[in-house]
Design an enzyme around this catalytic site. Structure first.
Site, PDB file in Angstrom:
ATOM      1  N   CYS A 160       2.908  -3.679   7.851  1.00 24.82           N
ATOM      2  CA  CYS A 160       2.285  -4.288   6.668  1.00 24.82           C
ATOM      3  C   CYS A 160       0.931  -4.886   7.059  1.00 24.82           C
ATOM      4  O   CYS A 160      -0.096  -4.514   6.511  1.00 24.82           O
ATOM      5  CB  CYS A 160       3.207  -5.346   6.082  1.00 24.82           C
ATOM      6  SG  CYS A 160       4.730  -4.671   5.402  1.00 24.82           S
ATOM      7  N   ARG A 180      -1.822  -4.120   4.338  1.00 26.91           N
ATOM      8  CA  ARG A 180      -1.725  -3.177   3.225  1.00 26.91           C
ATOM      9  C   ARG A 180      -0.857  -3.698   2.099  1.00 26.91           C
ATOM     10  O   ARG A 180      -1.039  -3.342   0.936  1.00 26.91           O
ATOM     11  CB  ARG A 180      -1.176  -1.833   3.711  1.00 26.91           C
ATOM     12  CG  ARG A 180       0.261  -1.903   4.197  1.00 26.91           C
ATOM     13  CD  ARG A 180       0.849  -0.530   4.470  1.00 26.91           C
ATOM     14  NE  ARG A 180       2.214  -0.658   4.961  1.00 26.91           N
ATOM     15  CZ  ARG A 180       3.294  -0.784   4.196  1.00 26.91           C
ATOM     16  NH1 ARG A 180       3.172  -0.811   2.874  1.00 26.91           N
ATOM     17  NH2 ARG A 180       4.498  -0.906   4.727  1.00 26.91           N
TER      18      ARG A 180
END
Length: 283
Positions: A160, A180
């Site tokens: 992430c 992200r």
């Protein structure tokens, strides 16, 4: 703290409902969020509108620095954050690359310390960064990336927070971290602590002053089963002043971080907080 609450309110006011195929839940979502942490002023970004547990966040980052690929190793240093993704994610349990209980595969720190090359070798991205910065070198590519699409199938979870870009201006080190996707009620405070601490640590072991950390999030969301608690409880509370983080000054090298450092080498002072909130976690 203010910027965290403003992001939560923005998601509620401006967010769009998006169905998440991995979790089977809907998320209220906004695109693009920018947060700034003043590491030079030691304004530690620990959430005060609910009780937050900073040690697990730092322990997880320490595990990434060491290149851990097993949830048991993370547990041993104080982070249980990989237990569910390593052992309760059905897609990963069915994956032929999974080596057994607690195996996480080629995720996060594995990529940071041993990115596979086509010739069979590997690249230690973090070692290169530390070596350069210790010499006062910034080649405009002091980038630590965990995002390797060619090996997503070999890990339990795509990263992430996937990239950390260090920048040296004079004798002051700055950091820009890219993420992200972010579960704001649960994950963001972990990530805030990690971005702040990563800059503080790398500055310390490379002999520089820590400057500012910039945290860029693409997809910031609140899950539908978290929304009521966020609206009716957390956003109704007034924040307290930021606490401060102390790091053992004897930590002077990457080898120190790899070998003897524990959570006893970190201390948070001045932390005032409201009662905890038990937000649902989506695997």
């Amino acid at each position: 703290m203010k910027q965290y609450l403003e992001l939560c309110q923005r998601i509620i006011d401006e967010g769009t409902w998006v169905e998440n195929s991995r979790t089977g839940k809907r998320c209220l979502t906004v695109i693009n969020a920018d947060l700034v942490y003043h590491v030079d002023k030691n304004e530690f970004p620990l959430i005060t509108t609910r009780k937050s547990f900073w040690k697990a966040a730092i322990a997880e980052m320490l595990g990434y620095i060491r290149g851990y690929d097993n949830a048991a190793d993370f547990r041993n240093i104080g982070a249980k954050t990989w237990d569910a993704n390593a052992n309760d994610n059905q897609a990963w349990l069915n994956n032929p690359h999974r080596k057994g209980a607690d195996d996480m595969g080629r995720v996060y720190g594995v990529q940071g310390r041993g990115w596979s090359k086509p010739d069979g070798g590997s690249i230690d991205q973090l070692r290169k960064i530390v070596d350069n910065l210790s010499k006062g070198i910034d080649d405009r590519g002091e980038i630590l990336s965990f995002y390797n699409p060619g090996e997503f199938h070999m890990g339990c979870l795509r990263p992430c927070m996937h990239t950390h870009n260090f920048s040296l201006l004079g004798d002051t080190l700055h950091l820009t971290s890219f993420q992200r996707s972010c579960d704001v009620p649960l994950g963001l405070n972990f990530n805030q602590v990690q971005v702040f601490t990563l800059l503080a640590l790398i500055a310390q072991i490379t002999g520089h002053k820590a400057g500012t950390a910039y945290h860029k999030i693409v997809n910031a969301h609140i899950y539908e089963d978290q929304l009521e608690l966020m609206q009716s409880v957390q956003l109704k509370r007034s924040p307290f002043p930021s606490p401060q983080l102390s790091i053992n000054p004897d930590i002077k090298s990457l080898e120190d971080l790899e070998t003897w450092v524990t959570m006893d080498d970190f201390e948070v002072t001045g932390y005032e907080h409201h009662e905890g909130i038990r937000y649902p976690f989506s695997v």
